[in-house]
Scaffold this active site. Sequence first.
Site, mmCIF file in Angstrom:
data_model
loop_
_atom_site.group_PDB
_atom_site.id
_atom_site.type_symbol
_atom_site.label_atom_id
_atom_site.label_comp_id
_atom_site.label_asym_id
_atom_site.label_seq_id
_atom_site.Cartn_x
_atom_site.Cartn_y
_atom_site.Cartn_z
ATOM 1 N N ASP A 44 -6.435 -0.660 2.847
ATOM 2 C CA ASP A 44 -6.744 -1.960 3.356
ATOM 3 C C ASP A 44 -5.525 -3.136 3.751
ATOM 4 O O ASP A 44 -4.330 -2.665 2.855
ATOM 5 C CB ASP A 44 -7.772 -3.141 2.580
ATOM 6 C CG ASP A 44 -9.175 -2.332 2.354
ATOM 7 O OD1 ASP A 44 -9.295 -1.412 3.457
ATOM 8 O OD2 ASP A 44 -9.535 -2.329 1.368
ATOM 9 N N TYR A 72 -5.152 4.663 -8.587
ATOM 10 C CA TYR A 72 -5.106 3.203 -8.086
ATOM 11 C C TYR A 72 -4.638 2.406 -9.146
ATOM 12 O O TYR A 72 -5.391 2.740 -10.332
ATOM 13 C CB TYR A 72 -6.153 2.576 -7.241
ATOM 14 C CG TYR A 72 -6.296 3.104 -5.978
ATOM 15 C CD1 TYR A 72 -5.987 2.726 -4.586
ATOM 16 C CD2 TYR A 72 -7.481 4.354 -5.815
ATOM 17 C CE1 TYR A 72 -6.375 3.399 -3.593
ATOM 18 C CE2 TYR A 72 -7.784 5.028 -4.565
ATOM 19 C CZ TYR A 72 -7.316 4.491 -3.455
ATOM 20 O OH TYR A 72 -7.650 5.001 -2.324
ATOM 21 N N ASP A 86 -12.419 -8.376 -1.245
ATOM 22 C CA ASP A 86 -11.383 -8.403 -1.542
ATOM 23 C C ASP A 86 -10.949 -9.969 -1.049
ATOM 24 O O ASP A 86 -11.625 -10.917 -0.630
ATOM 25 C CB ASP A 86 -10.205 -7.546 -0.990
ATOM 26 C CG ASP A 86 -10.197 -7.646 0.417
ATOM 27 O OD1 ASP A 86 -10.437 -8.541 1.093
ATOM 28 O OD2 ASP A 86 -9.562 -6.505 1.035
ATOM 29 N N ARG A 178 -13.088 -1.647 -3.713
ATOM 30 C CA ARG A 178 -13.866 -2.813 -3.587
ATOM 31 C C ARG A 178 -15.077 -2.849 -4.031
ATOM 32 O O ARG A 178 -15.808 -3.543 -4.685
ATOM 33 C CB ARG A 178 -13.851 -3.284 -1.993
ATOM 34 C CG ARG A 178 -12.265 -3.755 -1.672
ATOM 35 C CD ARG A 178 -12.269 -4.371 -0.068
ATOM 36 N NE ARG A 178 -12.268 -2.799 0.790
ATOM 37 C CZ ARG A 178 -13.139 -2.812 1.843
ATOM 38 N NH1 ARG A 178 -13.700 -3.969 2.237
ATOM 39 N NH2 ARG A 178 -13.185 -1.604 2.601
#
Length: 301
Positions: A44, A72, A86, A178
């Site tokens: 993203d 992550y 987000d 997300r």
Amino acid sequence: VAIKKNIHGLLLLNKSTGMTSNQALQNAKKIFHAHKAGHTGSLDPLATGMLPICFGEATKVCPYLLDSDKTYQVTAKLGETTDTGDSDGTIIKTMPIKKRDSKYWKKTFKQFIGVIDQIPPMYSALKKNGRRLYQLARKGETIDRRPRKITIYKINLFKHSLDRLVFHVHCSKGTYIRTLVEDIARAAGTGAHVTKLHRESVGHFESKNMTDLENLKKVAKIDYESLNSFLLPPDVVFMNWPSVRLDSMGLNKFLCGQVVKIDEAIKGYVRVYRDDSFFGIGELQEAYLLQPKRIFHLNAK
């Protein structure tokens, strides 16, 4: 105008925040004057971290990297949900937050370990009837999405406060962080959205081998040829596979897409070499037969 070059290799780019994966790709392609390039596994715009970029013949490894596990580091803001999941999005709901301790969060994380169903977000590049979901989402449309099986291998809590949660996650391909953040918050009786997302690894590639666009630009100005030191050979993607070495006759057959009989008593996918030169990947079947699967022309100019 710089002459475009047929370069072949894999670049582990540390994408900066605020740019799309395609913008990062186009920038890298311009710096290297590359004729052909592709990236694997979009990040993203808000996200930073590892975006493998494949040049030339290395674009053939893209499907294999897309299948890789990812890790992550995630920072979430609790108590607020946004339309995109987000902080690039608009806050659509504010919810109360209860003070939770580390023990509580670790216990909550455990619910998400293993193979789970995840409903992809509307703000995603998945297609429905030929159109990207995010295109529909921008028009205010919401459609039913089927849950998809993903695997969460590990979630480690780094730190937390009343409205912040920082954790590390190791997950399979197709995982939307997300959505994971929203689902974790829902299990804790609140809402949340991602404020920072950094991809640390893709498959067996680690963050210590990454470089960013600014560094590449500096190097290109000083000595363009030294950019090659940032490129990994395509066969590094398959380093966990066994390898076979062919003689010149066997290699000619392989390069023509013909089955080659060899002496190796192994089965499955293999890397194929002539001496130390990589020429492709194949599949070893019954009766010592090597079936070519992907041929790499790394000496193509």
